[in-house]
Motif scaffolding. Structure first.
Motif, PDB file in Angstrom:
ATOM      1  N   SER A  84     -14.454 -23.760  -2.318  1.00 25.67           N
ATOM      2  CA  SER A  84     -15.371 -23.144  -3.097  1.00 25.67           C
ATOM      3  C   SER A  84     -16.090 -21.818  -2.418  1.00 25.67           C
ATOM      4  N   TYR A  85     -16.437 -20.824  -3.006  1.00 29.20           N
ATOM      5  CA  TYR A  85     -16.922 -19.703  -2.661  1.00 29.20           C
ATOM      6  C   TYR A  85     -17.718 -18.990  -3.239  1.00 29.20           C
ATOM      7  N   ASP A  86     -18.768 -18.204  -2.820  1.00 34.78           N
ATOM      8  CA  ASP A  86     -19.653 -17.311  -3.217  1.00 34.78           C
ATOM      9  C   ASP A  86     -18.850 -16.513  -3.985  1.00 34.78           C
ATOM     10  N   ALA A  87     -19.301 -15.882  -5.025  1.00 37.13           N
ATOM     11  CA  ALA A  87     -18.888 -14.641  -5.831  1.00 37.13           C
ATOM     12  C   ALA A  87     -19.666 -13.734  -6.561  1.00 37.13           C
ATOM     13  N   LEU A  88     -19.300 -12.550  -6.375  1.00 38.76           N
ATOM     14  CA  LEU A  88     -20.076 -11.294  -7.023  1.00 38.76           C
ATOM     15  C   LEU A  88     -19.412 -10.704  -8.156  1.00 38.76           C
ATOM     16  N   LEU A  89     -19.838 -10.722  -9.416  1.00 42.41           N
ATOM     17  CA  LEU A  89     -18.980 -10.263 -10.451  1.00 42.41           C
ATOM     18  C   LEU A  89     -19.651  -8.671 -11.077  1.00 42.41           C
ATOM     19  N   ARG A  90     -19.010  -7.754 -11.098  1.00 45.24           N
ATOM     20  CA  ARG A  90     -19.260  -6.610 -11.652  1.00 45.24           C
ATOM     21  C   ARG A  90     -18.496  -6.301 -13.034  1.00 45.24           C
ATOM     22  N   PHE A  91     -18.937  -5.911 -14.047  1.00 50.41           N
ATOM     23  CA  PHE A  91     -18.350  -5.695 -15.276  1.00 50.41           C
ATOM     24  C   PHE A  91     -18.490  -4.046 -15.552  1.00 50.41           C
ATOM     25  N   SER A  92     -17.570  -3.301 -15.967  1.00 51.48           N
ATOM     26  CA  SER A  92     -17.903  -1.918 -15.781  1.00 51.48           C
ATOM     27  C   SER A  92     -16.825  -1.474 -17.132  1.00 51.48           C
ATOM     28  N   THR A  93     -16.938   0.004 -17.329  1.00 53.39           N
ATOM     29  CA  THR A  93     -15.999   0.438 -18.035  1.00 53.39           C
ATOM     30  C   THR A  93     -15.193   1.646 -17.406  1.00 53.39           C
ATOM     31  N   LEU A  94     -14.074   2.167 -18.021  1.00 54.31           N
ATOM     32  CA  LEU A  94     -13.068   2.861 -17.397  1.00 54.31           C
ATOM     33  C   LEU A  94     -13.600   4.589 -16.607  1.00 54.31           C
ATOM     34  N   PRO A  95     -14.478   5.181 -17.327  1.00 58.22           N
ATOM     35  CA  PRO A  95     -14.424   6.590 -17.063  1.00 58.22           C
ATOM     36  C   PRO A  95     -15.273   6.901 -15.715  1.00 58.22           C
ATOM     37  N   GLY A  96     -15.172   7.854 -15.118  1.00 60.81           N
ATOM     38  CA  GLY A  96     -15.970   8.262 -13.994  1.00 60.81           C
ATOM     39  C   GLY A  96     -17.327   8.843 -14.112  1.00 60.81           C
ATOM     40  N   ASP A  97     -17.771   9.191 -15.504  1.00 61.93           N
ATOM     41  CA  ASP A  97     -19.092   9.324 -15.919  1.00 61.93           C
ATOM     42  C   ASP A  97     -19.504   8.318 -16.657  1.00 61.93           C
ATOM     43  N   ILE A  98     -21.066   8.448 -16.781  1.00 64.93           N
ATOM     44  CA  ILE A  98     -21.997   7.395 -17.266  1.00 64.93           C
ATOM     45  C   ILE A  98     -22.031   7.879 -18.878  1.00 64.93           C
ATOM     46  N   LEU A  99     -21.340   7.195 -19.580  1.00 67.68           N
ATOM     47  CA  LEU A  99     -21.465   7.430 -21.165  1.00 67.68           C
ATOM     48  C   LEU A  99     -22.054   6.700 -21.953  1.00 67.68           C
ATOM     49  N   ASP A 100     -22.516   7.274 -23.168  1.00 69.79           N
ATOM     50  CA  ASP A 100     -23.069   6.435 -24.233  1.00 69.79           C
ATOM     51  C   ASP A 100     -21.961   5.139 -24.458  1.00 69.79           C
TER      52      ASP A 100
END
Length: 374
Positions: A84-100
Protein backbone atom coordinates in the motif's frame (compact mmCIF):
# COMPACT_ATOMS: atom_id res chain seq x y z
CA UNK A 1 -8.39 -13.73 -13.69
CA UNK A 2 -6.12 -14.73 -16.57
CA UNK A 3 -9.05 -16.77 -17.90
CA UNK A 4 -10.84 -13.47 -18.58
CA UNK A 5 -8.48 -12.98 -21.52
CA UNK A 6 -9.56 -14.55 -24.81
CA UNK A 7 -5.98 -14.32 -26.07
CA UNK A 8 -2.61 -14.12 -24.30
CA UNK A 9 -1.25 -10.61 -23.71
CA UNK A 10 1.28 -9.15 -26.13
CA UNK A 11 4.81 -8.91 -24.67
CA UNK A 12 6.33 -5.43 -24.64
CA UNK A 13 9.31 -4.84 -26.90
CA UNK A 14 10.70 -1.45 -28.03
CA UNK A 15 9.66 -2.33 -31.59
CA UNK A 16 5.97 -1.72 -30.76
CA UNK A 17 6.78 2.01 -30.92
CA UNK A 18 7.17 3.63 -34.33
CA UNK A 19 8.27 7.27 -34.46
CA UNK A 20 7.03 9.60 -37.18
CA UNK A 21 9.82 11.29 -39.14
CA UNK A 22 8.61 14.75 -38.10
CA UNK A 23 7.93 13.91 -34.44
CA UNK A 24 10.53 16.36 -33.09
CA UNK A 25 9.00 19.17 -35.16
CA UNK A 26 5.52 18.29 -33.90
CA UNK A 27 6.72 18.31 -30.28
CA UNK A 28 8.21 21.75 -30.83
CA UNK A 29 4.81 22.89 -32.09
CA UNK A 30 3.08 21.44 -29.02
CA UNK A 31 5.51 23.30 -26.77
CA UNK A 32 4.80 26.54 -28.62
CA UNK A 33 1.02 26.17 -28.28
CA UNK A 34 1.22 25.28 -24.58
CA UNK A 35 3.51 28.25 -23.98
CA UNK A 36 1.04 30.48 -25.84
CA UNK A 37 -1.81 29.26 -23.60
CA UNK A 38 0.27 29.73 -20.44
CA UNK A 39 1.42 33.22 -21.42
CA UNK A 40 -2.19 34.28 -22.07
CA UNK A 41 -3.49 32.88 -18.80
CA UNK A 42 -0.55 34.21 -16.75
CA UNK A 43 -1.34 37.68 -18.10
CA UNK A 44 -5.06 37.27 -17.32
CA UNK A 45 -4.66 35.84 -13.80
CA UNK A 46 -1.37 37.35 -12.66
CA UNK A 47 -0.02 33.88 -11.95
CA UNK A 48 1.15 31.06 -14.20
CA UNK A 49 -1.26 28.15 -14.58
CA UNK A 50 -0.98 24.69 -16.09
CA UNK A 51 -1.10 24.67 -19.89
CA UNK A 52 -4.01 22.20 -19.74
CA UNK A 53 -6.21 21.05 -16.85
CA UNK A 54 -5.69 24.39 -15.12
CA UNK A 55 -8.86 24.38 -12.99
CA UNK A 56 -8.88 21.93 -10.12
CA UNK A 57 -12.12 20.84 -8.46
CA UNK A 58 -10.78 18.67 -5.65
CA UNK A 59 -7.35 17.75 -4.34
CA UNK A 60 -7.46 14.99 -1.73
CA UNK A 61 -5.23 12.54 0.12
CA UNK A 62 -5.77 8.80 0.22
CA UNK A 63 -4.18 5.39 0.14
CA UNK A 64 -3.88 2.75 -2.58
CA UNK A 65 -3.83 -0.94 -1.67
CA UNK A 66 -2.52 -3.48 -4.18
CA UNK A 67 -4.75 -6.54 -4.16
CA UNK A 68 -3.58 -10.09 -3.52
CA UNK A 69 -4.17 -13.03 -5.84
CA UNK A 70 -3.65 -11.08 -9.05
CA UNK A 71 -2.92 -13.13 -12.19
CA UNK A 72 0.80 -13.08 -13.12
CA UNK A 73 0.31 -11.03 -16.31
CA UNK A 74 -1.46 -8.35 -14.24
CA UNK A 75 0.87 -8.51 -11.22
CA UNK A 76 3.53 -6.30 -12.78
CA UNK A 77 5.51 -3.25 -11.69
CA UNK A 78 4.15 -1.68 -8.52
CA UNK A 79 1.28 -4.21 -8.64
CA UNK A 80 3.65 -7.20 -8.47
CA UNK A 81 2.92 -7.91 -4.79
CA UNK A 82 0.37 -6.77 -2.19
CA UNK A 83 1.42 -3.43 -0.70
CA UNK A 84 0.00 0.00 0.00
CA UNK A 85 1.10 3.55 -0.75
CA UNK A 86 0.01 7.08 0.11
CA UNK A 87 -1.83 8.77 -2.76
CA UNK A 88 -2.69 12.29 -3.85
CA UNK A 89 -5.65 12.73 -6.22
CA UNK A 90 -6.41 15.88 -8.22
CA UNK A 91 -9.66 16.26 -10.19
CA UNK A 92 -9.68 18.88 -12.94
CA UNK A 93 -11.11 19.94 -16.30
CA UNK A 94 -9.31 20.18 -19.64
CA UNK A 95 -8.70 23.84 -20.63
CA UNK A 96 -5.73 25.98 -19.66
CA UNK A 97 -7.94 28.81 -18.37
CA UNK A 98 -10.17 28.98 -15.28
CA UNK A 99 -13.73 28.77 -16.57
CA UNK A 100 -17.24 28.87 -15.19
CA UNK A 101 -18.30 25.25 -14.68
CA UNK A 102 -21.19 25.69 -17.12
CA UNK A 103 -18.51 25.43 -19.85
CA UNK A 104 -18.52 21.66 -19.84
CA UNK A 105 -15.35 19.89 -20.99
CA UNK A 106 -13.70 16.52 -20.30
CA UNK A 107 -12.70 15.76 -16.70
CA UNK A 108 -9.24 14.76 -15.60
CA UNK A 109 -7.90 12.76 -12.67
CA UNK A 110 -4.20 12.85 -11.82
CA UNK A 111 -2.83 10.50 -9.17
CA UNK A 112 0.54 10.57 -7.44
CA UNK A 113 1.67 7.58 -5.36
CA UNK A 114 4.48 7.93 -2.83
CA UNK A 115 7.34 5.68 -1.68
CA UNK A 116 7.19 3.39 -4.71
CA UNK A 117 10.40 1.33 -5.08
CA UNK A 118 11.88 0.16 -8.39
CA UNK A 119 13.89 1.16 -11.45
CA UNK A 120 12.97 4.66 -12.56
CA UNK A 121 12.17 6.38 -15.83
CA UNK A 122 14.72 8.86 -17.23
CA UNK A 123 14.46 12.21 -15.47
CA UNK A 124 12.83 10.79 -12.33
CA UNK A 125 15.75 8.76 -10.98
CA UNK A 126 15.87 10.72 -7.72
CA UNK A 127 12.13 10.35 -7.06
CA UNK A 128 10.02 7.66 -5.40
CA UNK A 129 6.68 8.72 -6.87
CA UNK A 130 4.46 7.17 -9.53
CA UNK A 131 2.03 9.36 -11.46
CA UNK A 132 -0.94 8.26 -13.54
CA UNK A 133 -2.85 10.78 -15.71
CA UNK A 134 -6.43 9.86 -16.61
CA UNK A 135 -9.46 11.39 -18.38
CA UNK A 136 -13.14 10.37 -18.32
CA UNK A 137 -13.12 8.72 -21.74
CA UNK A 138 -11.60 5.43 -22.93
CA UNK A 139 -9.57 6.87 -25.84
CA UNK A 140 -7.56 10.01 -26.56
CA UNK A 141 -9.15 12.77 -28.66
CA UNK A 142 -6.36 12.54 -31.26
CA UNK A 143 -4.73 9.52 -32.92
CA UNK A 144 -1.22 10.96 -33.24
CA UNK A 145 0.98 13.80 -31.90
CA UNK A 146 0.33 15.76 -35.11
CA UNK A 147 -3.45 15.49 -34.63
CA UNK A 148 -2.94 16.35 -30.94
CA UNK A 149 -1.16 19.52 -32.08
CA UNK A 150 -4.11 20.45 -34.33
CA UNK A 151 -6.49 20.04 -31.36
CA UNK A 152 -4.20 22.07 -29.09
CA UNK A 153 -4.14 24.88 -31.63
CA UNK A 154 -7.96 25.00 -31.51
CA UNK A 155 -7.82 25.05 -27.71
CA UNK A 156 -5.20 27.82 -27.76
CA UNK A 157 -7.40 29.94 -30.03
CA UNK A 158 -10.28 29.73 -27.54
CA UNK A 159 -8.14 30.41 -24.45
CA UNK A 160 -8.55 34.19 -24.53
CA UNK A 161 -12.15 34.20 -25.80
CA UNK A 162 -14.71 35.89 -23.55
CA UNK A 163 -16.38 33.57 -21.05
CA UNK A 164 -19.92 34.49 -22.13
CA UNK A 165 -19.14 33.34 -25.65
CA UNK A 166 -17.63 30.12 -24.30
CA UNK A 167 -20.76 29.39 -22.26
CA UNK A 168 -22.96 29.77 -25.33
CA UNK A 169 -20.59 27.71 -27.46
CA UNK A 170 -20.45 24.99 -24.82
CA UNK A 171 -24.25 24.80 -24.64
CA UNK A 172 -24.44 24.39 -28.43
CA UNK A 173 -21.68 21.75 -28.40
CA UNK A 174 -23.40 19.79 -25.62
CA UNK A 175 -26.60 19.71 -27.71
CA UNK A 176 -24.64 18.50 -30.75
CA UNK A 177 -22.83 15.87 -28.69
CA UNK A 178 -26.08 14.60 -27.17
CA UNK A 179 -27.59 14.30 -30.66
CA UNK A 180 -24.56 12.34 -31.89
CA UNK A 181 -24.71 10.02 -28.88
CA UNK A 182 -28.37 9.26 -29.63
CA UNK A 183 -27.28 7.74 -32.94
CA UNK A 184 -24.35 5.91 -31.40
CA UNK A 185 -21.57 8.36 -32.26
CA UNK A 186 -19.14 9.91 -29.80
CA UNK A 187 -17.07 12.89 -30.91
CA UNK A 188 -13.96 13.47 -28.79
CA UNK A 189 -13.28 16.70 -30.68
CA UNK A 190 -16.69 18.16 -29.84
CA UNK A 191 -16.28 17.06 -26.23
CA UNK A 192 -12.83 18.65 -26.04
CA UNK A 193 -14.26 21.95 -27.28
CA UNK A 194 -16.97 22.14 -24.65
CA UNK A 195 -19.53 19.56 -25.67
CA UNK A 196 -18.91 17.00 -22.94
CA UNK A 197 -21.99 16.13 -20.88
CA UNK A 198 -21.91 18.11 -17.61
CA UNK A 199 -21.91 15.04 -15.36
CA UNK A 200 -20.72 14.65 -11.78
CA UNK A 201 -16.94 14.00 -11.77
CA UNK A 202 -17.16 11.57 -8.83
CA UNK A 203 -19.49 9.26 -10.76
CA UNK A 204 -17.13 8.99 -13.72
CA UNK A 205 -14.69 6.25 -14.74
CA UNK A 206 -11.29 7.62 -15.75
CA UNK A 207 -8.84 6.11 -18.26
CA UNK A 208 -5.18 6.61 -19.15
CA UNK A 209 -6.48 6.62 -22.77
CA UNK A 210 -2.92 6.02 -23.97
CA UNK A 211 -0.88 2.83 -23.44
CA UNK A 212 1.79 2.14 -20.85
CA UNK A 213 4.21 -0.65 -20.27
CA UNK A 214 2.81 -3.02 -17.71
CA UNK A 215 6.02 -4.74 -16.72
CA UNK A 216 6.57 -7.25 -19.50
CA UNK A 217 3.31 -6.35 -21.26
CA UNK A 218 1.32 -3.39 -22.64
CA UNK A 219 -1.77 -1.95 -20.97
CA UNK A 220 -4.20 0.86 -20.40
CA UNK A 221 -5.45 1.65 -16.89
CA UNK A 222 -8.76 2.86 -15.55
CA UNK A 223 -10.00 4.11 -12.21
CA UNK A 224 -13.65 3.30 -11.51
CA UNK A 225 -15.85 4.29 -8.55
CA UNK A 226 -16.98 1.34 -6.41
CA UNK A 227 -18.31 2.79 -3.13
CA UNK A 228 -22.05 3.51 -3.19
CA UNK A 229 -21.64 7.24 -2.54
CA UNK A 230 -19.78 7.41 -5.88
CA UNK A 231 -21.55 4.80 -8.02
CA UNK A 232 -24.94 6.39 -7.34
CA UNK A 233 -23.63 9.55 -9.04
CA UNK A 234 -22.91 7.83 -12.37
CA UNK A 235 -24.49 9.82 -15.18
CA UNK A 236 -26.01 12.42 -12.86
CA UNK A 237 -25.91 16.00 -14.12
CA UNK A 238 -24.49 18.95 -12.18
CA UNK A 239 -26.63 22.10 -11.96
CA UNK A 240 -24.20 24.88 -12.90
CA UNK A 241 -26.75 27.68 -13.28
CA UNK A 242 -25.38 30.70 -11.44
CA UNK A 243 -22.72 28.50 -9.81
CA UNK A 244 -19.30 29.14 -11.39
CA UNK A 245 -17.62 26.63 -9.03
CA UNK A 246 -20.45 24.10 -8.89
CA UNK A 247 -18.11 21.12 -9.28
CA UNK A 248 -16.02 22.05 -6.25
CA UNK A 249 -19.17 22.51 -4.20
CA UNK A 250 -20.93 19.33 -5.29
CA UNK A 251 -17.81 17.18 -5.04
CA UNK A 252 -17.02 18.65 -1.64
CA UNK A 253 -20.45 17.68 -0.30
CA UNK A 254 -19.79 14.04 -1.23
CA UNK A 255 -16.14 13.82 -0.14
CA UNK A 256 -16.74 15.28 3.33
CA UNK A 257 -19.54 12.84 4.22
CA UNK A 258 -17.81 9.44 4.13
CA UNK A 259 -14.90 7.48 2.70
CA UNK A 260 -14.79 7.23 -1.10
CA UNK A 261 -13.41 4.13 -2.84
CA UNK A 262 -12.26 3.46 -6.41
CA UNK A 263 -10.75 0.43 -8.15
CA UNK A 264 -7.65 0.73 -10.29
CA UNK A 265 -8.04 -1.67 -13.21
CA UNK A 266 -5.71 -2.92 -15.95
CA UNK A 267 -6.59 -3.74 -19.56
CA UNK A 268 -3.85 -5.79 -21.24
CA UNK A 269 -3.17 -5.49 -24.96
CA UNK A 270 -3.87 -8.82 -26.67
CA UNK A 271 -3.81 -7.73 -30.34
CA UNK A 272 -1.57 -4.95 -31.68
CA UNK A 273 -3.77 -4.43 -34.76
CA UNK A 274 -7.04 -4.03 -32.87
CA UNK A 275 -5.35 -2.41 -29.86
CA UNK A 276 -2.73 -0.17 -31.47
CA UNK A 277 0.00 1.62 -29.56
CA UNK A 278 0.54 4.51 -31.98
CA UNK A 279 -3.13 5.35 -32.74
CA UNK A 280 -4.42 6.58 -29.38
CA UNK A 281 -7.92 7.37 -30.69
CA UNK A 282 -8.81 3.65 -30.89
CA UNK A 283 -10.87 2.27 -28.00
CA UNK A 284 -9.51 -1.11 -26.96
CA UNK A 285 -12.37 -3.63 -26.99
CA UNK A 286 -13.24 -4.71 -23.45
CA UNK A 287 -14.80 -7.92 -24.79
CA UNK A 288 -11.42 -8.81 -26.23
CA UNK A 289 -9.58 -7.82 -23.05
CA UNK A 290 -11.52 -6.66 -19.99
CA UNK A 291 -10.36 -4.18 -17.37
CA UNK A 292 -9.40 -6.20 -14.28
CA UNK A 293 -9.01 -4.76 -10.76
CA UNK A 294 -5.47 -4.81 -9.35
CA UNK A 295 -5.74 -2.20 -6.58
CA UNK A 296 -8.19 -0.21 -4.49
CA UNK A 297 -7.94 3.51 -3.69
CA UNK A 298 -9.57 4.84 -0.53
CA UNK A 299 -9.95 8.56 0.20
CA UNK A 300 -11.06 9.09 3.82
CA UNK A 301 -13.79 11.67 4.41
CA UNK A 302 -12.19 15.12 4.06
CA UNK A 303 -12.58 18.55 2.53
CA UNK A 304 -12.38 18.31 -1.25
CA UNK A 305 -11.41 21.95 -1.64
CA UNK A 306 -10.26 24.45 0.99
CA UNK A 307 -10.25 28.00 -0.36
CA UNK A 308 -6.74 29.43 -0.11
CA UNK A 309 -5.01 26.16 0.78
CA UNK A 310 -6.02 24.00 -2.18
CA UNK A 311 -4.74 26.63 -4.62
CA UNK A 312 -1.38 26.54 -2.83
CA UNK A 313 -1.27 22.76 -2.97
CA UNK A 314 -2.09 22.74 -6.68
CA UNK A 315 0.75 25.13 -7.44
CA UNK A 316 3.21 23.08 -5.36
CA UNK A 317 2.64 19.84 -7.27
CA UNK A 318 3.19 18.67 -10.82
CA UNK A 319 1.96 15.49 -12.46
CA UNK A 320 3.49 13.70 -15.43
CA UNK A 321 3.15 10.13 -16.74
CA UNK A 322 6.96 10.22 -16.92
CA UNK A 323 7.26 10.53 -13.12
CA UNK A 324 7.44 6.85 -12.31
CA UNK A 325 8.81 3.37 -12.75
CA UNK A 326 10.37 1.96 -15.90
CA UNK A 327 7.84 -0.86 -15.51
CA UNK A 328 5.07 1.67 -16.27
CA UNK A 329 6.83 3.57 -19.05
CA UNK A 330 4.40 5.57 -21.20
CA UNK A 331 4.55 4.35 -24.81
CA UNK A 332 3.36 5.65 -28.18
CA UNK A 333 3.76 9.00 -29.92
CA UNK A 334 1.33 11.00 -27.77
CA UNK A 335 3.15 9.84 -24.65
CA UNK A 336 6.56 10.60 -26.13
CA UNK A 337 5.29 14.11 -26.87
CA UNK A 338 4.00 14.52 -23.33
CA UNK A 339 7.42 14.25 -21.65
CA UNK A 340 8.99 17.49 -22.95
CA UNK A 341 5.67 19.39 -23.02
CA UNK A 342 4.83 18.56 -19.39
CA UNK A 343 8.38 19.50 -18.37
CA UNK A 344 8.11 22.83 -20.21
CA UNK A 345 4.72 23.59 -18.66
CA UNK A 346 6.02 22.90 -15.14
CA UNK A 347 9.15 24.99 -15.71
CA UNK A 348 7.06 27.90 -17.00
CA UNK A 349 4.91 27.83 -13.87
CA UNK A 350 7.95 27.74 -11.59
CA UNK A 351 9.86 30.48 -13.41
CA UNK A 352 6.91 32.85 -13.84
CA UNK A 353 5.75 32.45 -10.24
CA UNK A 354 9.29 32.74 -8.85
CA UNK A 355 9.11 29.37 -7.11
CA UNK A 356 10.57 26.29 -8.82
CA UNK A 357 8.35 23.22 -8.52
CA UNK A 358 10.15 20.30 -6.92
CA UNK A 359 8.87 16.73 -6.98
CA UNK A 360 7.22 15.81 -3.68
CA UNK A 361 8.73 13.02 -1.59
CA UNK A 362 5.81 12.45 0.80
CA UNK A 363 2.29 13.75 1.34
CA UNK A 364 3.75 15.81 4.20
CA UNK A 365 5.55 17.95 1.61
CA UNK A 366 2.22 19.48 0.55
CA UNK A 367 1.49 22.97 1.93
CA UNK A 368 -0.66 22.82 5.06
CA UNK A 369 -1.43 26.54 5.39
CA UNK A 370 -3.14 28.55 2.71
CA UNK A 371 -2.95 32.13 1.59
CA UNK A 372 -5.81 34.56 1.25
CA UNK A 373 -7.27 34.13 -2.23
CA UNK A 374 -9.58 36.76 -3.73
Amino acid sequence: MSNDLQRPPIPFTPTVEVRADDEAETIQGLNEQLRLIQEKTAKDYGTAMRGVHAKGHAIVKGRIEVLSGIAPALAQGLFAAPDSYDALLRFSTLPGDILDDSVSVPRGLAIKLFGVPGDRLPGSEADTTQDFILVNGPAFAAPTPKAFLANLKMLAKTTDVGEGLKKGFSAVMQTVDAALEMVGIQSPTIQTLGGAPNTHPLGETYYTQVPLRHGGYIAKLSIAPVSQNLTELAGSKVDTSGRPDALRQDMGEVLIEQDSVWELRVQLCTDLEKMPVEDTSVIWDEKQSPYVAVARITVPAQLGWEHGLSEQQEQAVSFSPWHGLSAHQPIGGVNRARKPTYEMSTQFRGQHNGCPIHELHTLADLPTQGMTVD
